[in-house]
Design a protein around this motif. Structure first.
Motif, PDB file in Angstrom:
ATOM      1  N   TYR A 175     -10.462 -24.759 -22.786  1.00 26.03           N
ATOM      2  CA  TYR A 175     -11.566 -25.073 -22.065  1.00 26.03           C
ATOM      3  C   TYR A 175     -11.992 -26.441 -21.875  1.00 26.03           C
ATOM      4  O   TYR A 175     -12.581 -26.802 -20.750  1.00 26.03           O
ATOM      5  N   TRP A 180     -20.854 -24.537 -23.502  1.00 23.79           N
ATOM      6  CA  TRP A 180     -20.511 -23.086 -23.229  1.00 23.79           C
ATOM      7  C   TRP A 180     -20.312 -22.732 -24.832  1.00 23.79           C
ATOM      8  O   TRP A 180     -20.891 -21.261 -24.960  1.00 23.79           O
ATOM      9  N   TYR A 181     -19.691 -23.253 -25.691  1.00 26.79           N
ATOM     10  CA  TYR A 181     -19.429 -22.677 -27.012  1.00 26.79           C
ATOM     11  C   TYR A 181     -21.057 -22.306 -27.711  1.00 26.79           C
ATOM     12  O   TYR A 181     -21.117 -21.141 -28.397  1.00 26.79           O
ATOM     13  N   ALA A 231     -18.705 -13.596 -21.598  1.00 24.48           N
ATOM     14  CA  ALA A 231     -19.409 -13.674 -22.732  1.00 24.48           C
ATOM     15  C   ALA A 231     -20.083 -12.392 -22.992  1.00 24.48           C
ATOM     16  O   ALA A 231     -20.408 -11.749 -24.042  1.00 24.48           O
ATOM     17  N   GLU A 245     -16.593 -17.041 -17.022  1.00 28.08           N
ATOM     18  CA  GLU A 245     -16.970 -17.318 -18.594  1.00 28.08           C
ATOM     19  C   GLU A 245     -18.160 -16.800 -19.012  1.00 28.08           C
ATOM     20  O   GLU A 245     -18.278 -16.131 -20.088  1.00 28.08           O
ATOM     21  N   VAL A 261     -22.375 -19.074 -26.164  1.00 27.41           N
ATOM     22  CA  VAL A 261     -21.769 -17.819 -26.494  1.00 27.41           C
ATOM     23  C   VAL A 261     -22.254 -17.746 -28.155  1.00 27.41           C
ATOM     24  O   VAL A 261     -22.652 -16.792 -28.578  1.00 27.41           O
ATOM     25  N   TYR A 301     -27.949 -14.591 -23.392  1.00 29.03           N
ATOM     26  CA  TYR A 301     -27.115 -15.435 -22.601  1.00 29.03           C
ATOM     27  C   TYR A 301     -27.235 -15.818 -21.309  1.00 29.03           C
ATOM     28  O   TYR A 301     -27.233 -16.920 -20.821  1.00 29.03           O
ATOM     29  N   VAL A 317      -9.694 -15.020 -25.688  1.00 32.22           N
ATOM     30  CA  VAL A 317     -11.268 -15.884 -25.740  1.00 32.22           C
ATOM     31  C   VAL A 317     -10.832 -17.137 -26.599  1.00 32.22           C
ATOM     32  O   VAL A 317     -11.076 -18.176 -26.307  1.00 32.22           O
ATOM     33  N   LEU A 351     -27.791  -9.737 -26.568  1.00 30.79           N
ATOM     34  CA  LEU A 351     -26.633 -10.525 -26.362  1.00 30.79           C
ATOM     35  C   LEU A 351     -26.873 -11.247 -24.774  1.00 30.79           C
ATOM     36  O   LEU A 351     -27.014 -12.234 -24.314  1.00 30.79           O
ATOM     37  N   SER A 362     -10.781 -20.957 -25.314  1.00 27.90           N
ATOM     38  CA  SER A 362     -11.772 -21.726 -26.069  1.00 27.90           C
ATOM     39  C   SER A 362     -11.059 -22.950 -26.250  1.00 27.90           C
ATOM     40  O   SER A 362     -11.860 -24.133 -26.059  1.00 27.90           O
ATOM     41  N   PHE A 363      -9.841 -22.897 -26.715  1.00 27.30           N
ATOM     42  CA  PHE A 363      -9.169 -24.159 -26.830  1.00 27.30           C
ATOM     43  C   PHE A 363      -8.879 -24.946 -25.531  1.00 27.30           C
ATOM     44  O   PHE A 363      -8.531 -25.975 -25.644  1.00 27.30           O
TER      45      PHE A 363
END
Lengths: 108, 157
Positions: free
Chosen positions: B73, A51-52, B104, B100, A55, A18, B66, A14, B70-71
């Protein structure tokens, strides 16, 4: 592989994936400014996808490494060796943190 | 019709408030958990109920923070960062990005400390990784909390 080995493999995968995604600037290409402008005009949801996505990809890599490590058989390590491997992986990940900090605060 | 990802300011404020409430609870749990982890790295701890309680609380609160973050962001990224911070306070943008990244990387440590907390008899290797995971999560949460507080004091969603 032992549960500790599997968890470590997942965490390292991970962290490495990342860090690579970020340092290679894949979520927000600095060298393609027109893409940045397109993203901003397309709306916050599109901009956030970078970013989503990072991750999600890194999480998937971590999960796959954890799963794959469960199918690998390795000789049992001694207590001191186990300790060295764990601390080595931990400090390797701290190195990734420092690399990310350098990239964001003082890098290119 | 609004652009993809746009949300009403009132909804964003409510989400931000909820995010802050969860973050405060997380900061408390993660700090206690991390301090126990630091002690566990130095000496052998006698097993206690808190060994299982804190990691579980930290796990769910971290995930909650998180998801709520995320909502928030997309709006933060465009309405605050691109529209204000990048010009007025670039360091704020960079500290936020690092936050961020740490969050992660912390997801791995989060799963580790949660998984190993439930083991009835941990080996020495499992114990070491368990405590390192707790300490890492504490570091991430404390850094994220401080940066989040700093940024909200400058400009929020």
């Amino acid at each position: 592989m032992s549960p500790v080995g599997r968890l470590l493999a997942g965490w390292v995968a991970l962290g490495v994936s990342y860090t690579l995604i970020i340092v290679l600037d894949l979520p927000r290409p600095r060298y393609l400014p027109e893409l940045g402008r397109f993203s901003l005009s397309a709306g916050p949801g599109v901009v956030a996808m970078g970013w989503y996505g990072a991750v999600l990809v890194a999480g998937t890599a971590g999960f796959l490494a954890w799963w794959a490590a469960g199918r690998v058989s390795m000789p049992r390590l001694g207590r001191a060796e186990e300790r060295r491997v764990i601390l080595g992986a931990f400090f390797f990940l701290l190195g990734a943190v420092l690399g990310l900090a350098w990239f964001e605060l003082g890098g290119p | 019709m609004g652009r993809f990802g746009e949300a009403s300011p009132v909804l964003m404020k409510l989400l931000l408030l909820l995010h802050a409430v969860v973050a405060v609870a997380l900061a408390g749990a993660a700090t206690h958990n991390g301090l126990l982890g630091l002690r566990g790295l130095k000496e052998e701890l006698t097993p206690s109920r808190l060994d299982a309680l804190y990691p579980r609380a930290v796990f769910w609160l971290y995930l909650g923070a998180v998801v709520l973050g995320s909502f928030l962001y997309p709006t933060f990224r465009v309405e605050v960062r691109a529209a204000y911070l990048d010009e007025a306070l670039p360091l704020g943008s960079r500290l936020f990005e690092l936050k961020e990244h740490l969050v992660a990387l912390g997801l791995g440590a989060l799963v580790i400390q949660r998984t190993l907390a439930t083991r009835p008899q941990r080996t020495a290797a499992e114990d070491l990784l368990f405590h390192l995971g707790r300490v890492f999560v504490m570091f991430v949460v404390v850094y994220s909390g401080l940066v989040g507080l700093f940024l909200v004091s400058v400009r929020s969603v």
